[in-house]
Write an enzyme that holds these catalytic residues in place. Structure first.
Site, PDB file in Angstrom:
ATOM      1  N   SER A 143       0.851  -1.187   0.000  1.00 20.60           N
ATOM      2  CA  SER A 143       0.000   0.000   0.000  1.00 20.60           C
ATOM      3  C   SER A 143       0.884   1.233   0.000  1.00 20.60           C
ATOM      4  O   SER A 143       2.058   1.180   0.396  1.00 20.60           O
ATOM      5  CB  SER A 143      -0.892  -0.005   1.259  1.00 20.60           C
ATOM      6  OG  SER A 143      -1.512   1.259   1.450  1.00 20.60           O
ATOM      7  N   TYR A 156      -1.304  -1.106  10.667  1.00 20.54           N
ATOM      8  CA  TYR A 156      -1.503  -1.302   9.223  1.00 20.54           C
ATOM      9  C   TYR A 156      -0.314  -0.775   8.427  1.00 20.54           C
ATOM     10  O   TYR A 156       0.247  -1.480   7.574  1.00 20.54           O
ATOM     11  CB  TYR A 156      -2.782  -0.610   8.763  1.00 20.54           C
ATOM     12  CG  TYR A 156      -3.038  -0.767   7.280  1.00 20.54           C
ATOM     13  CD1 TYR A 156      -3.445  -1.990   6.753  1.00 20.54           C
ATOM     14  CD2 TYR A 156      -2.870   0.310   6.408  1.00 20.54           C
ATOM     15  CE1 TYR A 156      -3.677  -2.140   5.391  1.00 20.54           C
ATOM     16  CE2 TYR A 156      -3.096   0.161   5.041  1.00 20.54           C
ATOM     17  CZ  TYR A 156      -3.503  -1.061   4.542  1.00 20.54           C
ATOM     18  OH  TYR A 156      -3.727  -1.215   3.185  1.00 20.54           O
TER      19      TYR A 156
END
Length: 262
Positions: A143, A156
């Site tokens: 990401s 995350y």
């Protein structure tokens, strides 16, 4: 360069979003699929549609990869079914959002298990087979969150930084051994990601489509890239840590991700 036709491709997190789009695109190119996710009904429905539309073979394996030992069970299931995997797309993952101590510790543990350990274990289990054939590919979904620390999404961001680093390291290790590695680093994408997070506060910028993300990633794989960030603005955002001090980056990202009701 691996020719994506008539290959057995394993996709985790295949029941929706980017994983599902990978399934459609790769089936359209004449490949056979191993679809992995927790939702048996969704996988079965998707497999039925894919076979009807494109005619390839589709295997369904229900597996919760956030659980200890789940990747070993996945590998054993593939062995028992005599599925000779040529390519892996480690797409399964989720995020949590909020002040670290206020987010469920159990949920964050599952986040690390799914986003990090399942990728490490699956890659370790299947890579020897790819190397034995002297061909294959692994796409690990990271990401743009992996390019800098992410206050309020601390776990995350850290997991996605791991995926990016891990994948690029294996790209170098294997670039002369016939197996390609690619870290796919999308920004905000139009999937159910934010429904799982439970808030839109974690969304930064215009959301991309999963269809474009998948096409960009497959082009990058064809070019032999170690990573790709779909979208010019996402790419520029990912490079901001090179232009600002770490303190400035933390202030900027923290301001963007801070829960609005706090």
């Amino acid at each position: 360069m691996m020719q994506l036709r008539n290959k057995w491709i394993l996709i985790t997190g295949a029941s929706s979003g980017i994983g599902e789009v990978f399934a459609w695109e790769l089936a359209k190119r004449g490949n056979h699929l191993i679809l992995v996710a927790r939702s048996e009904n969704k996988l079965a429905d998707l497999a039925k549609k894919l076979k009807k539309e494109h005619g390839g073979q589709v295997e369904v394996i229900v597996n919760d990869l956030s659980k200890e030992g789940a990747p070993v069970k996945l590998y054993q299931e593939c062995q028992e079914r005599q599925l000779d995997v040529d390519m892996i797309i480690n797409n399964a993952g989720f995020a949590t959002h909020g002040f670290f101590e206020q987010v469920s510790g159990e949920r964050q543990h599952e986040e690390v298990m799914l986003n990090v350990m399942s990728i490490v274990d699956i890659t370790h289990l299947f890579l020897p087979g790819l190397l034995k054939k002297g061909s294959g590919a692994v796409i690990n979904v990271s990401s743009t969150a992996g390019f800098q620390p992410d206050p309020y999404m601390a776990v995350y961001g850290a997991t996605k930084a791991f995926v990016l680093s891990f994948t690029q390291a294996l790209w170098e290790e294997n670039r002369t051994r016939g197996v390609q590695f690619l870290a796919l680093c999308p920004g905000a994408t139009q999937t159910n990601f934010f429904n799982v997070v439970g808030t839109d506060d974690a969304s930064v910028g215009k959301r991309d489509t999963p269809e474009r993300v998948v096409k960009v990633s497959l082009r990058a794989l064809e070019r032999g890239q170690s990573y790709v960030v779909p979208g010019f603005q996402n790419y520029m955002n990912a490079q901001i840590s090179r232009l600002l001090s770490r303190k400035q980056v933390l202030r900027l990202v923290g301001g963007l991700l801070r829960p609005r009701n706090k």
